[in-house]
Design a protein around this motif. Sequence first.
Motif: not given
Length: 76
Positions: A36-50
């Motif tokens: 879940a930690v990895n998924w949270v970091f991936m979601a944060i990165c996706a929002v930051a890229i958008v």
Amino acid sequence: MRAFFEGIQWLFENIFFALHDFLRALELKNWVAANAVNWVFMAICAVAIVYWCKQLKLHKDNGEEYQDTTAQSFLK
């Protein structure tokens, strides 16, 4: 001197890596919860890229972006 290095070993093994040991044990029980930690970091990165792409487009549409084709001033 040996006690000093054993103290450093104890600090890292028992304090600093406690979260890693917990996640390693959790992975054997529930893979999704452990990652879940990895998924949270991936979601944060996706929002930051958008957000970053939207800001780039906003600046480009306003004509605020400086685009120079030369890399350095001495190459002109």
